[in-house]
Design an enzyme around this catalytic site. Sequence first.
Site, PDB file in Angstrom:
ATOM      1  N   HIS A   1      46.043  -9.146  11.440  1.00  0.00           N
ATOM      2  CA  HIS A   1      46.477  -8.341  12.500  1.00  0.00           C
ATOM      3  C   HIS A   1      46.682  -7.018  11.634  1.00  0.00           C
ATOM      4  CE1 HIS A   1      48.243  -6.400  15.690  1.00  0.00           C
ATOM      5  NE2 HIS A   1      49.103  -5.984  15.225  1.00  0.00           N
TER       6      HIS A   1
ATOM      7  N   GLY B   1       9.842  -1.830   0.602  1.00  0.00           N
ATOM      8  CA  GLY B   1      10.918  -1.916   1.456  1.00  0.00           C
ATOM      9  C   GLY B   1      10.517  -2.060   2.791  1.00  0.00           C
TER      10      GLY B   1
ATOM     11  N   ALA C   1      14.647   3.379  27.060  1.00  0.00           N
ATOM     12  CA  ALA C   1      15.918   3.196  26.484  1.00  0.00           C
ATOM     13  C   ALA C   1      16.006   1.925  25.764  1.00  0.00           C
ATOM     14  CB  ALA C   1      16.832   3.331  27.810  1.00  0.00           C
ATOM     15  N   GLY C   2      15.098   1.803  24.858  1.00  0.00           N
ATOM     16  CA  GLY C   2      15.368   0.402  24.113  1.00  0.00           C
ATOM     17  C   GLY C   2      16.245   1.125  22.800  1.00  0.00           C
TER      18      GLY C   2
ATOM     19  N   GLY D   1       0.735  -1.276   0.046  1.00  0.00           N
ATOM     20  CA  GLY D   1       0.019   0.103   0.000  1.00  0.00           C
ATOM     21  C   GLY D   1       0.973   1.329  -0.008  1.00  0.00           C
TER      22      GLY D   1
ATOM     23  N   HIS E   1      16.167  -9.036   9.768  1.00  0.00           N
ATOM     24  CA  HIS E   1      16.667 -10.206   9.484  1.00  0.00           C
ATOM     25  C   HIS E   1      16.035 -11.325   9.984  1.00  0.00           C
ATOM     26  CE1 HIS E   1      18.645  -8.363  13.040  1.00  0.00           C
ATOM     27  NE2 HIS E   1      18.975  -9.604  13.616  1.00  0.00           N
TER      28      HIS E   1
HETATM   29  C1  FAD Z   1      13.311   3.436  13.738  1.00  0.00           C
HETATM   30  C2  FAD Z   1      13.521   2.066  13.575  1.00  0.00           C
HETATM   31  C3  FAD Z   1      14.635   1.619  13.222  1.00  0.00           C
HETATM   32  C4  FAD Z   1      14.733  -0.093  13.008  1.00  0.00           C
HETATM   33  N1  FAD Z   1      16.166  -0.309  12.734  1.00  0.00           N
HETATM   34  C5  FAD Z   1      16.397  -1.700  12.469  1.00  0.00           C
HETATM   35  C6  FAD Z   1      17.548  -2.319  12.397  1.00  0.00           C
HETATM   36  O1  FAD Z   1      18.679  -1.541  12.266  1.00  0.00           O
HETATM   37  N2  FAD Z   1      17.695  -3.659  12.219  1.00  0.00           N
HETATM   38  C7  FAD Z   1      16.725  -4.428  12.177  1.00  0.00           C
HETATM   39  O2  FAD Z   1      16.959  -5.652  12.043  1.00  0.00           O
HETATM   40  N3  FAD Z   1      15.366  -3.783  12.638  1.00  0.00           N
HETATM   41  C8  FAD Z   1      15.257  -2.818  12.588  1.00  0.00           C
HETATM   42  N4  FAD Z   1      13.967  -2.069  13.017  1.00  0.00           N
HETATM   43  C9  FAD Z   1      12.938  -3.065  12.883  1.00  0.00           C
HETATM   44  C10 FAD Z   1      12.440  -3.398  11.361  1.00  0.00           C
HETATM   45  O3  FAD Z   1      12.195  -2.190  10.699  1.00  0.00           O
HETATM   46  C11 FAD Z   1      11.491  -4.557  11.292  1.00  0.00           C
HETATM   47  O4  FAD Z   1      11.643  -5.491  12.197  1.00  0.00           O
HETATM   48  C12 FAD Z   1      11.101  -5.111   9.929  1.00  0.00           C
HETATM   49  O5  FAD Z   1      10.750  -3.973   8.889  1.00  0.00           O
HETATM   50  C13 FAD Z   1       9.828  -6.064   9.953  1.00  0.00           C
HETATM   51  O6  FAD Z   1       9.782  -6.444   8.579  1.00  0.00           O
HETATM   52  P1  FAD Z   1       8.153  -7.031   8.228  1.00  0.00           P
HETATM   53  O7  FAD Z   1       8.526  -7.460   6.625  1.00  0.00           O
HETATM   54  O8  FAD Z   1       7.860  -7.995   9.251  1.00  0.00           O
HETATM   55  O9  FAD Z   1       7.086  -5.567   8.283  1.00  0.00           O
HETATM   56  P2  FAD Z   1       7.548  -4.122   7.687  1.00  0.00           P
HETATM   57  O10 FAD Z   1       8.831  -3.816   7.253  1.00  0.00           O
HETATM   58  O11 FAD Z   1       6.731  -3.464   8.668  1.00  0.00           O
HETATM   59  O12 FAD Z   1       6.570  -4.169   6.164  1.00  0.00           O
HETATM   60  C14 FAD Z   1       5.337  -4.457   6.276  1.00  0.00           C
HETATM   61  C15 FAD Z   1       4.705  -3.690   4.994  1.00  0.00           C
HETATM   62  O13 FAD Z   1       3.415  -4.154   4.858  1.00  0.00           O
HETATM   63  C16 FAD Z   1       2.500  -3.262   4.180  1.00  0.00           C
HETATM   64  N5  FAD Z   1       1.275  -3.340   4.657  1.00  0.00           N
HETATM   65  C17 FAD Z   1       0.483  -3.657   5.773  1.00  0.00           C
HETATM   66  N6  FAD Z   1      -0.723  -4.081   5.600  1.00  0.00           N
HETATM   67  C18 FAD Z   1      -0.966  -4.109   4.068  1.00  0.00           C
HETATM   68  C19 FAD Z   1      -2.118  -4.303   3.481  1.00  0.00           C
HETATM   69  N7  FAD Z   1      -3.313  -4.673   3.938  1.00  0.00           N
HETATM   70  N8  FAD Z   1      -2.126  -4.166   2.104  1.00  0.00           N
HETATM   71  C20 FAD Z   1      -0.823  -4.055   1.356  1.00  0.00           C
HETATM   72  N9  FAD Z   1       0.483  -3.680   2.420  1.00  0.00           N
HETATM   73  C21 FAD Z   1       0.247  -3.749   3.570  1.00  0.00           C
HETATM   74  C22 FAD Z   1       3.092  -2.012   5.015  1.00  0.00           C
HETATM   75  O14 FAD Z   1       2.724  -0.821   4.401  1.00  0.00           O
HETATM   76  C23 FAD Z   1       4.679  -2.302   4.988  1.00  0.00           C
HETATM   77  O15 FAD Z   1       5.292  -1.591   3.986  1.00  0.00           O
HETATM   78  C24 FAD Z   1      13.719  -0.806  13.033  1.00  0.00           C
HETATM   79  C25 FAD Z   1      12.459  -0.377  13.147  1.00  0.00           C
HETATM   80  C26 FAD Z   1      12.364   1.028  13.479  1.00  0.00           C
HETATM   81  C27 FAD Z   1      10.729   1.683  13.460  1.00  0.00           C
HETATM   82  N1  NAD Z   2      19.045  -1.703  15.704  1.00  0.00           N
HETATM   83  C1  NAD Z   2      17.881  -2.724  15.495  1.00  0.00           C
HETATM   84  O1  NAD Z   2      18.024  -3.652  15.373  1.00  0.00           O
HETATM   85  C2  NAD Z   2      16.580  -1.765  15.716  1.00  0.00           C
HETATM   86  C3  NAD Z   2      16.591  -0.315  15.912  1.00  0.00           C
HETATM   87  C4  NAD Z   2      15.139   0.165  15.933  1.00  0.00           C
HETATM   88  C5  NAD Z   2      14.055  -0.752  16.344  1.00  0.00           C
HETATM   89  N2  NAD Z   2      14.307  -2.007  16.220  1.00  0.00           N
HETATM   90  C6  NAD Z   2      13.034  -2.827  16.382  1.00  0.00           C
HETATM   91  O2  NAD Z   2      11.920  -2.175  16.841  1.00  0.00           O
HETATM   92  C7  NAD Z   2      11.294  -2.479  17.952  1.00  0.00           C
HETATM   93  C8  NAD Z   2      10.745  -1.006  18.767  1.00  0.00           C
HETATM   94  O3  NAD Z   2      11.974  -0.667  19.259  1.00  0.00           O
HETATM   95  P1  NAD Z   2      11.732   0.248  20.463  1.00  0.00           P
HETATM   96  O4  NAD Z   2      13.226   0.977  21.036  1.00  0.00           O
HETATM   97  O5  NAD Z   2      10.546   1.052  20.667  1.00  0.00           O
HETATM   98  O6  NAD Z   2      11.119  -1.061  21.765  1.00  0.00           O
HETATM   99  P2  NAD Z   2      12.230  -1.724  22.695  1.00  0.00           P
HETATM  100  O7  NAD Z   2      11.373  -2.881  23.160  1.00  0.00           O
HETATM  101  O8  NAD Z   2      13.183  -1.928  22.324  1.00  0.00           O
HETATM  102  O9  NAD Z   2      12.270  -0.774  24.047  1.00  0.00           O
HETATM  103  C9  NAD Z   2      11.185  -0.064  24.743  1.00  0.00           C
HETATM  104  C10 NAD Z   2      11.545   0.571  25.971  1.00  0.00           C
HETATM  105  O10 NAD Z   2      10.586   1.014  26.441  1.00  0.00           O
HETATM  106  C11 NAD Z   2      10.635   0.849  27.812  1.00  0.00           C
HETATM  107  N3  NAD Z   2       9.334   1.398  28.357  1.00  0.00           N
HETATM  108  C12 NAD Z   2       8.143   0.959  28.329  1.00  0.00           C
HETATM  109  N4  NAD Z   2       7.370   1.559  29.115  1.00  0.00           N
HETATM  110  C13 NAD Z   2       7.697   2.485  29.517  1.00  0.00           C
HETATM  111  C14 NAD Z   2       7.298   3.634  30.470  1.00  0.00           C
HETATM  112  N5  NAD Z   2       6.047   3.699  30.795  1.00  0.00           N
HETATM  113  N6  NAD Z   2       8.076   4.471  30.782  1.00  0.00           N
HETATM  114  C15 NAD Z   2       9.452   4.403  30.312  1.00  0.00           C
HETATM  115  N7  NAD Z   2      10.083   3.530  29.646  1.00  0.00           N
HETATM  116  C16 NAD Z   2       9.042   2.504  29.334  1.00  0.00           C
HETATM  117  C17 NAD Z   2      10.928  -0.445  27.976  1.00  0.00           C
HETATM  118  O11 NAD Z   2      11.245  -0.834  29.049  1.00  0.00           O
HETATM  119  C18 NAD Z   2      12.140  -0.623  26.946  1.00  0.00           C
HETATM  120  O12 NAD Z   2      13.446  -0.409  27.406  1.00  0.00           O
HETATM  121  C19 NAD Z   2      12.243  -3.294  18.742  1.00  0.00           C
HETATM  122  O13 NAD Z   2      11.530  -4.745  18.828  1.00  0.00           O
HETATM  123  C20 NAD Z   2      13.482  -3.324  18.230  1.00  0.00           C
HETATM  124  O14 NAD Z   2      13.877  -4.715  17.894  1.00  0.00           O
HETATM  125  C21 NAD Z   2      15.613  -2.620  16.082  1.00  0.00           C
END
Ligand code: FAD
Ligand code: NAD
Length: 462
Positions: A441, A39, A177-178, A34, A318
């Site tokens: 190294h 991506g 602090a996640g 959509g 991944h």
């Molecule tokens: C700020 C941020 C940073 C992140 N950094 C990392 C990182 O560094 N490394 C990492 O491993 N993960 C990271 N993540 C998490 C990662 O983005 C997700 O785990 C990953 O994108 C999940 O892939 P997915 O294919 O399950 O879903 P998504 O990537 O969420 O893709 C789902 C897609 O489905 C589409 N869709 C949904 N419903 C419909 C429908 N009914 N019809 C048509 N299309 C639809 C959506 O538009 C979307 O494009 C990060 C997330 C955020 C928010």
């Molecule tokens: N580098 C990466 O792989 C990457 C980068 C960004 C996001 N992501 C994925 O996206 C998802 C979401 O990331 P995120 O950082 O939002 O979630 P997270 O689950 O990593 O962290 C959320 C944090 O918020 C805290 N929290 C929850 N309720 C709270 C409250 N009321 N007050 C204060 N703290 C509170 C939790 O204890 C936790 O530490 C994660 O599953 C993560 O794996 C991955």
Amino acid sequence: MASYDVIIIGAGPGGYVCAIRCAQLGLKTAVVEGRETLGGTCLNVGCIPSKAMLHATHMLHEAEHNFAGMGLKGKSPSVDWKQMLSYKDEVVSQNTGGIEFLFKKNKIDWIKGWASIPEAGKVKVGEDVHEAKNIVVASGSEPASIPGVEIDEKVVVSSTGALELPKIPKKLAVIGAGVIGLELGSVYQRLGAEVTVLEYMDAITPGMDADVQRTFKRILEKQGLKIITGAAVQGVEATKTKAKVSYKMKKGGEEEVLDADIVLVATGRKPYADGLGLADLGVKMTERGQVAVDDHWATSVKGIYAIGDVTPGPMLAHKAEDEGMALAEVLAGKHGHVNYDVIPGVVYTTPEVATVGQTEDALKAGGMKPKVGKFSFMGNARAKAIGQAEGFVKIIAHPETDRILGAAIIGPAAGDMIHELCVAMEFGASAQDVALTCHAHPTYSEAVREAALACGDGPIHA
Ligand SMILES: Cc1cc2nc3c(=O)[nH]c(=O)nc-3n(C[C@H](O)[C@H](O)[C@H](O)COP(=O)(O)OP(=O)(O)OC[C@H]3O[C@@H](n4cnc5c(N)ncnc54)[C@H](O)[C@@H]3O)c2cc1C
Ligand SMILES: NC(=O)c1ccc[n+]([C@@H]2O[C@H](COP(=O)([O-])OP(=O)(O)OC[C@H]3O[C@@H](n4cnc5c(N)ncnc54)[C@H](O)[C@@H]3O)[C@@H](O)[C@H]2O)c1
């Protein structure tokens, strides 16, 4: 209307990887997406834009803090915020365009629009109904907030809003602090914002090795992030330009208020399956709103599968990709497998933090006394040469067999180095196997070998 072997809903890392592998295995494949670009969350508003911003601001940090010491004198660069955002957007479009190219190359149809599933074997997009032998739900996730906090994407933002703020805030409050809180908190701290991170738990990055948590917090604080742990956020009051975050300290019960220009809500993400009609189809969900699947990613309704963030497990790109590839194999009548014990997790701050497998604490809680081999980057020549000798490599091995059960790295390029240990774990290697492997190294990876040596007779450079 067209007929396919597989229709995948969602073109994130789960969906697009599944589609490419299905096509490579000879299945007629379509993906419904959509969004305007392919991506998913990862490429558009997640992994990729955040890493572009982390890179750009890391360069700024180096120029401001470390150039002079290396004899690189002169004025530090100033920030052109608009240009930095365009750089990030350009990185995103190169990557999303790359997926479009791969779809064409593999003859995958991109059906543009939002899908629903009126019945098994049918996918509706707009007025069109397409037929598919198999349907894969890869619809991903969306930001989750907490009670009392309403995201408006202007003053109170999710990661999506935080990646396109109109200007750099003076004061940024981060809730959580996640991974998101610390990565994006670092970005704005390096850009000069006063960043305060409020975390409910007593440690940052809950669930991670306690040693790493302590070192990571100390390093981030030294960089200028203010981190308050044990702080339960109660609510946010926002005007058009400012916000007040109220929180209660869990130990003493004190009620505090934090003023901010922008509040980033980084308290986790929730599965997204809106509009698909899964409830009407009778698809079983978990208590946490995820689509329930079996060992082969099949839902409770025949012919409908699900992968990625919308299903249980870590919300990582991944993990979604691996499930996508494995499910494609299953749909092509082959075997698909994901080893959920060896999924690395990386935080892309400086230093990077990378973990895989079990933690020392969890194993001890289970009654085992694992071998722990730890090596500080202080003993690594290459890390010293780039001024990043803080941190360490820690390898956890079985006390009798020496088999590697887990690892954690905090240091330069940790996110790349962790894979040596992932491969070792996949092959059931012992710490000694890694210790006896020649490492070039001077590389950061020598610290991995030294940590492996520390599981046995001891490291050389410590
Ligand atoms: C700020 C941020 C940073 C992140 N950094 C990392 C990182 O560094 N490394 C990492 O491993 N993960 C990271 N993540 C998490 C990662 O983005 C997700 O785990 C990953 O994108 C999940 O892939 P997915 O294919 O399950 O879903 P998504 O990537 O969420 O893709 C789902 C897609 O489905 C589409 N869709 C949904 N419903 C419909 C429908 N009914 N019809 C048509 N299309 C639809 C959506 O538009 C979307 O494009 C990060 C997330 C955020 C928010
Ligand atoms: N580098 C990466 O792989 C990457 C980068 C960004 C996001 N992501 C994925 O996206 C998802 C979401 O990331 P995120 O950082 O939002 O979630 P997270 O689950 O990593 O962290 C959320 C944090 O918020 C805290 N929290 C929850 N309720 C709270 C409250 N009321 N007050 C204060 N703290 C509170 C939790 O204890 C936790 O530490 C994660 O599953 C993560 O794996 C991955």
